[in-house]
Design a protein around this motif. Structure first.
Motif, PDB file in Angstrom:
ATOM      1  N   CYS A 106       0.859  -1.183   0.000  1.00 15.04           N
ATOM      2  CA  CYS A 106       0.000   0.000   0.000  1.00 15.04           C
ATOM      3  C   CYS A 106       0.896   1.235   0.000  1.00 15.04           C
ATOM      4  CB  CYS A 106      -0.920  -0.020   1.217  1.00 15.04           C
ATOM      5  SG  CYS A 106      -1.934   1.460   1.401  1.00 15.04           S
ATOM      6  N   ASP A 107       0.762   2.087  -1.007  1.00 15.88           N
ATOM      7  CA  ASP A 107       1.673   3.222  -1.150  1.00 15.88           C
ATOM      8  C   ASP A 107       1.577   4.237  -0.008  1.00 15.88           C
ATOM      9  OD1 ASP A 107       3.594   4.758  -2.954  1.00 15.88           O
ATOM     10  OD2 ASP A 107       1.987   6.222  -2.672  1.00 15.88           O
ATOM     11  N   PRO A 108       0.391   4.618   0.496  1.00 16.54           N
ATOM     12  CA  PRO A 108       0.354   5.656   1.536  1.00 16.54           C
ATOM     13  C   PRO A 108       1.076   5.270   2.830  1.00 16.54           C
ATOM     14  CG  PRO A 108      -1.804   5.410   0.522  1.00 16.54           C
ATOM     15  CD  PRO A 108      -0.959   4.289   0.020  1.00 16.54           C
TER      16      PRO A 108
ATOM     17  N   ARG B 149       3.269  -1.989  -6.029  1.00 19.45           N
ATOM     18  CA  ARG B 149       2.886  -0.876  -5.166  1.00 19.45           C
ATOM     19  C   ARG B 149       1.569  -0.275  -5.685  1.00 19.45           C
ATOM     20  NH1 ARG B 149       5.559   2.425  -1.589  1.00 19.45           N
ATOM     21  NH2 ARG B 149       7.465   1.265  -2.028  1.00 19.45           N
ATOM     22  N   TYR B 150       0.532  -0.307  -4.838  1.00 16.55           N
ATOM     23  CA  TYR B 150      -0.799   0.162  -5.242  1.00 16.55           C
ATOM     24  C   TYR B 150      -1.019   1.591  -4.780  1.00 16.55           C
ATOM     25  CZ  TYR B 150      -5.879   0.434  -5.640  1.00 16.55           C
ATOM     26  OH  TYR B 150      -7.155   0.820  -5.957  1.00 16.55           O
ATOM     27  N   HIS B 151      -1.379   2.462  -5.745  1.00 14.07           N
ATOM     28  CA  HIS B 151      -1.713   3.860  -5.475  1.00 14.07           C
ATOM     29  C   HIS B 151      -3.232   3.994  -5.513  1.00 14.07           C
ATOM     30  CE1 HIS B 151       2.489   5.356  -6.084  1.00 14.07           C
ATOM     31  NE2 HIS B 151       2.557   4.236  -6.791  1.00 14.07           N
TER      32      HIS B 151
ATOM     33  N   GLN C  54      -4.951   6.970  -7.562  1.00 17.30           N
ATOM     34  CA  GLN C  54      -4.829   6.916  -9.016  1.00 17.30           C
ATOM     35  C   GLN C  54      -5.336   5.607  -9.606  1.00 17.30           C
ATOM     36  OE1 GLN C  54      -0.731   7.669 -10.016  1.00 17.30           O
ATOM     37  NE2 GLN C  54      -0.517   9.217  -8.423  1.00 17.30           N
TER      38      GLN C  54
END
Length: 559
Positions: free
Chosen positions: A337-339, A518-520, A523
């Motif tokens: 998870c990117d954040p 990596r999931y944004h 977007q």
């Protein structure tokens, strides 16, 4: 020499080598190479011990540079039935195996020799088991009767204090000290606050949120060096719960909350041995001191009331022996998870695999981290375009471009390889030993004996430095374009393999390709990195190793 033997590595190696030299002397033999594992349990089979595996590889080399192998102490070499699994290789490659217990080379056709080696394997296993039982009994007694602190990190709210010389005369002579726990002025009040707020009715998430809001460092933030895998920005619910369930805050010492569980590494190949995993013991297995041995932060009544609250809210687990069904997740452990930079968790819903991240529900954010309440993505939305991208990369008309990308990435090499780390660690260990030996020499130790020790260590250090300078074993590894092309052709039709593989096989393909995703969520994009420094599966049952890497975004779920 295993960690269980509790011996000084160099002394252990020297006496084993001495036995080997004494066996060879009458025959005029000389030792030309050493294969000595340090810190590896004897329970590990030879193929999982680095130096033992190197020896097995040397057996297959016709230019091996030695005529026979001599083992100074067979109980250190063969555990359980390992002799029966290993000796046939010596017979196959026609390399004699010498041991002191038979006075020379082992005769594969001699039943007495086979019986002797089997007995030593059983004795080795029995010795290890007896050591485990004795150590467990001793540590249980020291905790229960003496309340002794047996090592490890102090719990949050305490710090270590010196209690004087170690009660063991031998350890005291070495300068070791006995340690205990005392309240940490900075963190002890936080523990009291957590218990008080919990008993007032606050939940563990509300407590974590309040601690984060007030800028109080979490246990991971207090000691980030020992918690590199933890998020230090906020308090986690698990940290609050662990504090509320730790009886050491009542002033009593606790041991055996966890145990080492040995499980088969591969149930289809028991010769690979076991792997050790830490598992939590049930509360009835905990060893708790009878007396209060350090300053309590809370009283027994406060702790008991907190446990009663937990018991009243606890859900019933499945019946003993009944396990919840597990679903296959193709991207297990690979989707980030990117954040929050955390791995996303698999979640099965309506017969579909999803990945989610619920960071806000697990950590007290207090407006410090910008993170959606629940990040959610279906596996199929990622896997389909991912497979299409991987398939295109290995199509015949694109293979040259893929090879160019891999060749360019391979130029950077891998300066932090396992071989480099091992060689540098050995050099540091040798430097420490040399310092000790020189100090012993200045203190009046036997000069001839110490000089021999120093010579041995200097030789080891020189070997480690040579490995560090060797291309492929020490620093970076550069792979030529031709070698990468040959390896890809050996791997077979990866495009067909990726699209036609069964779910469990596809997971293995992703893992061996070194995929990191990596999931944004904002977007709805997934960034994919393929670290091709692992084994790529071969359609014919073999495997090849390719170094390199690519960084390409896959299409989003809607395109």
């Amino acid at each position: 020499m295993s960690t269980e033997d509790q011996q000084e590595p160099e002394a252990s190696r020297l006496w084993q080598r001495g036995r080997a030299e004494a066996l060879l002397a009458p025959a005029g033999g000389a030792i030309v190479a050493d294969y000595f594992d340090i810190g590896e349990s004897r329970a590990l089979p030879w193929k999982r011990r680095p130096r033992a595996q190197a020896l097995l590889s040397a057996l297959a080399d016709r230019n091996r540079g030695f005529d026979a192998v001599v083992i100074g102490e067979p109980q250190r070499a063969f555990y359980g039935n390992q002799f029966g699994d290993t000796f046939p290789l010596f017979v196959h490659y026609e390399v004699p195996l010498w041991v002191p217990e038979v006075g020379g080379a082992i005769d594969g056709n001699n039943e007495a020799h086979d019986l002797i080696m089997s007995v030593f394997g059983g004795m080795s296993k029995g010795e290890r088991n007896r050591i485990k039982v004795r150590v467990h009994a001793a540590m249980s007694s020291q905790t229960l009767m003496e309340g002794r602190f047996l090592g490890g990190r102090p719990p949050y709210g305490y710090r270590l204090c010196d209690l004087g010389p170690h009660p063991n005369p031998g350890k005291a002579a070495e300068g070791r000290r006995l340690h205990g726990l005392e309240p940490d002025p900075k963190t002890a009040p936080i523990v009291v606050r957590i218990f008080n707020e919990f008993l007032r009715g606050l939940g563990i998430y509300a407590i974590a949120e309040g601690l984060t809001r007030d800028g109080i460092p979490s246990p991971s933030a207090i000691d980030p060096g020992r918690n590199p895998h933890r998020d230090t920005r906020a308090w986690a619910k698990t940290a609050v719960r662990a504090i509320l369930g730790n009886p050491r805050y009542t002033g009593r010492q606790v041991w055996n909350r966890q145990k080492k569980h040995e499980a088969l590494l591969d149930i289809t190949d028991v010769s690979l041995g076991y792997t050790t995993k830490m598992r939590w013991n049930t509360q009835d297995k905990w060893i708790i001191s009878r007396e209060i041995v350090h300053t309590p932060l809370i009283d027994d009544d406060t702790f008991a009331r907190a446990q009663n609250i937990f018991q009243s809210k606890q859900r019933k687990a499945p019946a003993h022996g009944v396990k919840r069904a597990r679903h296959p997740y193709l991207l297990r452990g690979a989707l980030i998870c990117d954040p929050c930079e955390r791995k996303m968790q698999g979640h099965w819903s309506h017969e579909h695999a999803y990945y989610r991240c619920r960071y806000p529900s697990e950590y007290g954010l207090a407006n410090r981290v910008q993170h959606p309440r629940n990040v959610y993505v279906r596996e199929a939305w990622i896997v389909r375009p991912l497979d299409n991208w991987l398939g295109k990369m290995f199509l015949p008309h694109r293979i040259d471009n893929t090879i160019d990308l891999m060749t360019a990435a391979a130029e950077t090499g891998h300066p932090h390889s396992a071989a480099t780390t091992q060689a540098r660690a050995e050099i540091a260990d040798c430097d420490a030993k040399l310092t000790q030996y020189r100090a012993a020499l200045e203190a009046g130790a036997d000069p001839e004996l110490v000089t021999q020790w120093i010579s041995e260590i200097q030789a080891r250090r020189a070997q480690a430095q040579a490995r560090l300078r060797t291309p492929g074993a020490g620093g970076s590894v550069k792979t030529s374009r031709d070698s990468i092309a040959d390896l890809l052709r050996t791997a077979g039709d990866l495009t067909r393999l990726i699209h036609q593989a069964a779910p469990e096989d596809k997971t293995e393909i992703y893992r061996k390709l070194g995929l990191r995703l990596r999931y944004h969520p904002g977007q709805e994009k997934v960034l994919v990195e393929a670290h091709l420094d692992q084994h790529i599966p071969d359609t014919r049952g073999a495997s090849v190793c390719v170094r390199g890497g690519t960084r390409t975004p896959t299409p989003d779920k809607g395109h």
